[in-house]
Design an enzyme around this catalytic site. Structure first.
Site, mmCIF file in Angstrom:
data_model
loop_
_atom_site.group_PDB
_atom_site.id
_atom_site.type_symbol
_atom_site.label_atom_id
_atom_site.label_comp_id
_atom_site.label_asym_id
_atom_site.label_seq_id
_atom_site.Cartn_x
_atom_site.Cartn_y
_atom_site.Cartn_z
ATOM 1 N N GLY A 45 0.823 -1.188 0.000
ATOM 2 C CA GLY A 45 0.000 0.000 0.000
ATOM 3 C C GLY A 45 0.861 1.242 0.000
ATOM 4 C CD GLN A 89 3.580 5.977 2.504
ATOM 5 O OE1 GLN A 89 2.620 5.414 2.018
ATOM 6 N NE2 GLN A 89 4.611 5.309 3.013
ATOM 7 C CB CYS A 137 6.119 2.640 7.158
ATOM 8 S SG CYS A 137 5.331 3.989 6.280
ATOM 9 C CG LEU A 138 6.944 1.963 1.019
ATOM 10 C CD1 LEU A 138 6.112 2.487 -0.156
ATOM 11 C CD2 LEU A 138 8.041 1.037 0.535
ATOM 12 C CG HIS A 172 0.240 1.217 7.352
ATOM 13 N ND1 HIS A 172 1.235 0.820 8.222
ATOM 14 C CD2 HIS A 172 0.837 2.016 6.437
ATOM 15 C CE1 HIS A 172 2.382 1.368 7.841
ATOM 16 N NE2 HIS A 172 2.171 2.087 6.751
ATOM 17 C CD GLU A 173 -0.643 2.443 2.926
ATOM 18 O OE1 GLU A 173 -0.234 3.625 2.968
ATOM 19 O OE2 GLU A 173 0.106 1.457 2.965
ATOM 20 C CG HIS A 175 0.720 7.067 5.537
ATOM 21 N ND1 HIS A 175 1.893 7.518 6.097
ATOM 22 C CD2 HIS A 175 0.928 5.753 5.259
ATOM 23 C CE1 HIS A 175 2.779 6.526 6.144
ATOM 24 N NE2 HIS A 175 2.215 5.444 5.648
#
Lengths: 173, 166
Positions: free
Chosen positions: B47, B52, B96-97, B138-139, B142
């Protein structure tokens, strides 16, 4: 050329140990890496990755005034430390049962044979003095897959040790 | 299409609340394509959220199809997503990225109902559970300026373990 050291400090727990220890390290010019502090049976224990330009003896001398004044034992080892070396666990295992001698060696031995590389192990004794209860949580890599570990759990359960397994599937998002 | 640089903590942009999308136009769809290309270029990401890549809009892409053991809806572009119902709680491991080389255990709802819009403004509604529900939470975090490290309960203990696989 600075190197990494593993500083171990153990002793009777009291408030303020971490603050005084880390202040002495900072004031002495050290850089901290990863750290783990635990309280085990009322005892304080900390492992600290310390980056430091001097040798092990000078690092020991730097923290010695703090540990001596707090009545703690210390130990310093030079390590081949590097940050960013994390290995991700892919399985979590919880073992519990009436506390009895040999439960850890027995369970962990069975997991090792089933291909488990342990990355983290924590255990505690709960219950009461008359009926102690042992609980252990392990995270690791199932190097031969989950199936052999499930078989090991089944054997432990037949021996009266309760054990369960949860795959850890790390989400990256 | 282009892979955009992924912002990493402690970049302040990751802490901002994203604004709703108002125009469902070609510019939106181009930005979504870039976002997806960025997600696919990353290390096995399931995702990604617009903030991000420094795009302060309420857009996420999730794709839990790599985890066929969990029910999932495949690749989804969710514009202005909103979780309208939650149920249960479960601990799972997240990374996480935007927070490289760190993972931790986070408590999330086990099942949820989500409403959103697609890239053309059409309404969407999904029931999700397990891994896919975790990815969505999670997304969407953000979009509200939250990272999983704001929610980590422990790196070493499954504090609220519910699902037991025997």
């Amino acid at each position: 050329m600075s190197g990494w050291f593993m500083l171990t400090v153990v002793g009777e727990d009291r408030p303020g140990i971490v603050a005084r220890l880390t202040a002495a390290l900072y004031d002495g010019g050290c850089n901290l890496g990863e750290a783990s502090m635990l309280r085990l049976g009322g005892n304080f224990a900390i492992l600290l990755m310390v980056q430091w330009e001097g040798g092990a003896a000078r690092l020991a001398a730097l923290v010695e005034p703090v540990t001596r004044s707090l009545g703690l034992a210390q130990h310093v080892d030079r390590i081949e430390g590097r940050l960013h070396q994390h290995v991700e666990p892919d399985v979590g295992i919880t073992v519990s049962g009436s506390d009895r001698a040999g439960i850890v060696a027995h369970a962990v031995g069975a997991f090792a044979e089933a291909g488990l590389n342990i990355l983290n192990l924590e255990s505690g004794v709960g219950g009461s003095a008359e009926r102690p209860l042992y609980i252990m949580h392990i995270e690791g890599q199932a190097l031969e897959g989950i199936a052999p570990l499930r078989s090991a759990l089944e054997i432990l359960r037949r021996e009266g040790i309760d054990a369960s397994l949860t795959p850890i599937d790390t989400l990256i998002g | 299409m282009a892979v955009r640089p992924v912002l990493t903590f402690p970049d302040e942009s990751l802490k901002r609340t994203a604004e709703p999308v108002e125009a469902f136009d070609d510019a939106l769809r181009r930005a979504v394509a870039d976002l997806e290309e960025t997600m696919r270029a990353g290390p096995a990401a399931v995702g990604i959220a617009a903030p991000q890549v420094g795009w302060g809009r309420r857009v996420v892409i999730i794709d839990a199809s790599a985890r066929p053991q969990w029910p999932n809806h495949g690749r989804l572009v969710l514009v202005n997503p909103e979780i309208v119902a939650w149920e249960g709680s479960v601990v799972g491991r997240e990374g996480c990225l935007s927070v490289p080389d760190y993972t931790g255990n986070v408590v999330r709802a086990e099942r949820l109902t989500l409403e959103a819009f697609d890239e053309r403004g059409g309404p969407l509604r999904y029931e999700m559970e397990g891994f896919e529900a975790r990815v969505a939470q999670h997304e969407i975090d953000h979009l509200n300026g939250l990272l999983f490290i704001d929610r980590v309960v422990s790196r070493r203990k499954d504090l609220f373990r519910r699902k037991v696989y025997r």
